[in-house]
Design a protein around this motif. Structure first.
Motif, mmCIF file in Angstrom:
data_model
loop_
_atom_site.group_PDB
_atom_site.id
_atom_site.type_symbol
_atom_site.label_atom_id
_atom_site.label_comp_id
_atom_site.label_asym_id
_atom_site.label_seq_id
_atom_site.Cartn_x
_atom_site.Cartn_y
_atom_site.Cartn_z
ATOM 1 N N UNK A 176 -72.390 18.249 -5.221
ATOM 2 C CA UNK A 176 -73.078 17.347 -6.487
ATOM 3 C C UNK A 176 -73.014 15.840 -5.948
ATOM 4 N N UNK A 177 -72.372 15.607 -4.580
ATOM 5 C CA UNK A 177 -72.477 13.991 -4.226
ATOM 6 C C UNK A 177 -71.053 13.673 -4.278
ATOM 7 N N UNK A 178 -70.284 13.282 -3.369
ATOM 8 C CA UNK A 178 -69.102 12.636 -3.064
ATOM 9 C C UNK A 178 -69.069 11.179 -3.778
ATOM 10 N N UNK A 179 -67.868 10.963 -4.546
ATOM 11 C CA UNK A 179 -67.822 9.647 -5.402
ATOM 12 C C UNK A 179 -67.700 8.655 -4.427
ATOM 13 N N UNK A 180 -68.129 7.350 -4.515
ATOM 14 C CA UNK A 180 -67.985 6.300 -3.598
ATOM 15 C C UNK A 180 -66.456 5.816 -3.713
ATOM 16 N N UNK A 181 -65.887 5.979 -2.213
ATOM 17 C CA UNK A 181 -64.428 5.491 -2.303
ATOM 18 C C UNK A 181 -63.366 6.640 -2.336
ATOM 19 N N UNK A 182 -63.724 7.810 -2.669
ATOM 20 C CA UNK A 182 -63.058 9.082 -2.955
ATOM 21 C C UNK A 182 -62.789 9.513 -1.186
ATOM 22 N N UNK A 183 -61.421 10.060 -1.087
ATOM 23 C CA UNK A 183 -61.180 10.744 0.110
ATOM 24 C C UNK A 183 -61.113 12.296 -0.313
ATOM 25 N N UNK A 184 -61.138 12.921 0.724
ATOM 26 C CA UNK A 184 -61.134 14.543 0.792
ATOM 27 C C UNK A 184 -59.878 15.262 1.557
ATOM 28 N N UNK A 185 -59.322 16.129 0.719
ATOM 29 C CA UNK A 185 -58.388 17.068 1.443
ATOM 30 C C UNK A 185 -59.305 18.454 1.774
ATOM 31 N N UNK A 186 -59.302 18.446 3.124
ATOM 32 C CA UNK A 186 -60.346 19.605 3.588
ATOM 33 C C UNK A 186 -59.372 20.715 3.709
ATOM 34 N N UNK A 187 -59.698 21.635 2.802
ATOM 35 C CA UNK A 187 -59.108 22.942 2.620
ATOM 36 C C UNK A 187 -59.627 24.346 3.050
ATOM 37 N N UNK A 188 -60.916 24.368 2.968
ATOM 38 C CA UNK A 188 -61.636 25.590 3.131
ATOM 39 C C UNK A 188 -62.184 25.493 4.713
ATOM 40 N N UNK A 189 -61.092 25.189 5.497
ATOM 41 C CA UNK A 189 -61.739 24.824 6.906
ATOM 42 C C UNK A 189 -61.912 23.465 7.169
ATOM 43 N N UNK A 190 -62.340 23.200 8.565
ATOM 44 C CA UNK A 190 -62.805 21.876 8.892
ATOM 45 C C UNK A 190 -63.984 21.207 8.402
ATOM 46 N N UNK A 191 -64.898 22.319 7.664
ATOM 47 C CA UNK A 191 -66.270 21.896 7.384
ATOM 48 C C UNK A 191 -66.303 20.848 6.618
ATOM 49 N N UNK A 192 -65.732 20.818 5.177
ATOM 50 C CA UNK A 192 -65.681 19.774 4.431
ATOM 51 C C UNK A 192 -65.136 18.400 4.914
ATOM 52 N N UNK A 193 -64.156 18.429 5.784
ATOM 53 C CA UNK A 193 -63.801 17.154 6.366
ATOM 54 C C UNK A 193 -64.702 16.678 7.064
ATOM 55 N N UNK A 194 -65.261 17.409 8.021
ATOM 56 C CA UNK A 194 -66.222 17.030 8.944
ATOM 57 C C UNK A 194 -67.345 16.127 8.292
ATOM 58 N N UNK A 195 -67.975 16.997 7.204
ATOM 59 C CA UNK A 195 -69.202 16.517 6.281
ATOM 60 C C UNK A 195 -68.638 15.062 5.899
ATOM 61 N N UNK A 196 -67.467 14.855 5.215
ATOM 62 C CA UNK A 196 -66.782 13.764 4.602
ATOM 63 C C UNK A 196 -66.592 12.728 5.509
ATOM 64 N N UNK A 197 -65.791 12.767 6.764
ATOM 65 C CA UNK A 197 -65.745 11.911 7.967
ATOM 66 C C UNK A 197 -66.951 11.207 8.299
ATOM 67 N N UNK A 198 -68.022 12.260 8.800
ATOM 68 C CA UNK A 198 -69.321 11.808 9.256
ATOM 69 C C UNK A 198 -70.122 10.947 8.307
ATOM 70 N N UNK A 199 -69.605 10.933 6.913
ATOM 71 C CA UNK A 199 -70.399 10.157 5.945
ATOM 72 C C UNK A 199 -69.567 8.934 5.629
ATOM 73 N N UNK A 200 -68.396 8.838 6.329
ATOM 74 C CA UNK A 200 -67.571 7.490 6.245
ATOM 75 C C UNK A 200 -66.601 7.674 5.100
ATOM 76 N N UNK A 201 -66.168 8.844 4.820
ATOM 77 C CA UNK A 201 -65.071 8.916 3.890
ATOM 78 C C UNK A 201 -63.744 9.201 4.423
ATOM 79 N N UNK A 202 -62.805 9.026 4.045
ATOM 80 C CA UNK A 202 -61.251 9.304 4.745
ATOM 81 C C UNK A 202 -61.193 10.840 4.355
#
Length: 541
Positions: free
Chosen positions: A370-396
């Protein structure tokens, strides 16, 4: 076995030979700003050795210093440690670096330095050493779920000590879930009055036919929380609280039924959940629910000084929102499109609310939906995928993929493993975990704050079961998080396993009920308790 078998491995270490004896005359020379580490050293080493370590200088003294030069070379968590015939110089880049260096000093004294009383006839010496060290990652975390099975305050304090011994610095405190609410909120007393106890508990995996009919529960008072946070801070550990929303909320709804979707569920009939899995009961998307959780977070922020506050955001089934006329009207009113947008609305609201108070929201990787909130950071637990997506979009990002570092997963394929859950993740497997996935751009890699091991306690009913699942694998994880290791294929796994022979003796001295390398002891098995074994290697996603 050697006392120079350090875990986690330092950046550089030389042991030229020779020993520096320690005795009743060995003084502790604590420079400016080093008082807390000096007190800690006197406490743990005094108990183990019986040595008083009086204030003083002179030959053979242990000198503690904080220096800008070390900070410039190795950062505030870095340190230098020199042991020669003239004495000890421990030089930290900051208070945290000094403390991590003191942990290394304790290791160099040998496993008996971890005991609570001196052994008869024991003499003490430090090997001549030159060490320069600093951590690879700033976030070196461990999550403990205290909702599924409550962990007594004394055991939380003990776990913080064990984290510090492994140079871990973030304690992710999973305080609320469907199976129990564990933190006192003064304005909402039923959260603990009704929400912290369940009538019974499933024994083993949720598919097991067995039940424990003993009521289970407990919670931390606000003073308990203050004590835990202070104990952690003295050990340079940040406590990140997690208050789960909008899913994993049945305990809260059982306490205050109007928090749920009352137009499609008889929430008055709900009790604290007594089994495991993904629960369908989620929060209603109303302004009243937002105000309720703002009240919760106001008290949480007063107790936890951490920059990050975890809001969960995972495993939120949308079925009730799809069926609820009130939720559908809310979607239309807010213009968020669908149920994923409704979940994002929850997360965005608290992202802004926390940011207005100088904090940062972090959540599980479902908050990307649904779209990542600005300023939010992500705990990537379902594999690397969510973390890769978030990091490439500039999120910690904090990397904690289930397939690699969920320590509730079984440690061997053998039938004697107690309540075998998930994938087989051996000690060597955890040692080969790499937090930064290959192919991540250099810019995105800078958004990887670090890594975290997670401990979910559905099948861990007491401290010994937690010990068994966490150790010795936490030692491997700690080295991955701290040390400058090569790529997984080039890591000296055999050398690490050899160093673990010494580390097992440290864990023995600390009274840790770890899994022996030869397999579970008879009292560590749980015959007849169904688990969730998964055949084959875990997928990398």
């Amino acid at each position: 076995m050697a006392d120079t078998d350090l875990i986690p491995a330092p950046l550089t270490a030389e042991h030229p030979g020779g020993l520096l004896p320690l005795d009743a005359s060995t003084a502790l020379d604590a420079g400016p700003g080093t008082g807390p580490t000096a007190r800690w050293l006197r406490s743990v080493l005094g108990a183990a050795t019986g040595l008083p370590l009086p204030d003083g200088t002179g030959p053979g003294a242990v000198r503690l210093r904080i220096s800008p030069e070390t900070a410039e070379a190795h950062g505030p968590e870095g340190y230098r440690l020199s042991v020669t015939g003239d004495g000890v110089l421990l030089d930290g880049g900051g208070p945290a670096g000094l403390f991590w260096g003191a942990q290394t000093l304790r290791q160099l004294l040998g496993p008996d330095a971890y005991r609570r009383a001196p052994l008869p006839g024991r003499t003490w010496a430090l090997p001549h050493t030159e060490i320069a060290d600093r951590p690879r990652f700033g976030w070196r975390g461990l999550l403990l779920d205290v909702s599924r099975h409550f962990t007594a305050k004394e055991d939380v304090l003990r776990l913080l000590d064990l984290m510090a011994a492994h140079k871990l610095n973030v304690f992710h405190f999973h305080l609320t879930d469907d199976q129990g609410w564990r933190i006192e909120i003064e304005r909402y007393p039923r959260l603990t009055g009704a929400g912290s106890w369940r009538a019974r508990s499933k024994r083993g995996h949720r598919a097991s036919p067995l039940w424990d009919d003993t009521p289970h529960g407990g919670f931390y008072t606000q003073d308990d929380i203050r004590e835990i946070v202070a104990h952690a801070a003295e050990r340079h550990i940040t406590v990140v609280p997690e208050i789960d929303l909008p899913g994993h909320s049945q305990a809260a709804i059982a306490a205050y039924p109007w928090l749920g979707n009352t137009d499609v569920v008889d929430t008055e009939a709900l009790t604290v959940w007594d089994t495991w899995g993904v629960n369908p009961n989620v929060l209603a998307p109303t302004e009243e629910v937002l105000r309720f959780y703002e009240g919760v977070f106001e008290e949480v922020l007063a107790l936890f000084p951490s920059t990050f506050v975890h809001v969960g955001g995972d495993e939120c089934p949308k079925d009730q929102w799809k069926e609820s006329p009130a939720a559908q009207a809310r979607i239309a009113e807010l213009g968020v499109g669908d149920e994923d947008g409704l979940q994002s609305w929850f997360i965005r609201h608290f992202d802004r609310w926390l940011a207005d108070r100088g904090r940062r929201l972090i959540g599980w990787d479902e908050i990307l939906e649904g779209g990542l909130a600005e300023g939010a950071a992500v705990s990537s637990w379902r594999g690397y995928g969510g973390g890769i997506t978030a990091a490439e979009a500039g999120h910690d990002v904090v990397m904690c993929p289930e397939q690699q570092v969920y320590l509730d997963h079984r440690q061997d394929a053998g039938e004697d493993e107690p309540v075998p859950i998930g994938f087989v993740r051996t000690l060597a497997d955890v040692y080969r975990f790499e937090p930064v996935p290959p192919g991540l751009s250099e810019e995105a890699a800078r958004h990887v704050l670090g890594t975290q091991a997670n401990v979910w306690t559905e099948v861990m009913e007491n401290r010994d079961r937690v010990d068994y699942q966490v150790f010795p694998r936490l030692a491997a994880f700690a080295e991955v998080a701290w040390s400058a290791l090569p790529a997984p294929a080039d890591r000296d796994t055999d050398g690490f396993l050899r160093r673990m022979e010494t580390h097992y003796r440290r864990l023995d001295a600390l009274g840790v009920a770890y899994r022996p390398p030869t397999g579970p002891a008879p009292w560590q098995r749980r015959p007849g308790l169904l688990g969730r074994p998964i055949d084959g290697p875990p997928p990398i996603v």
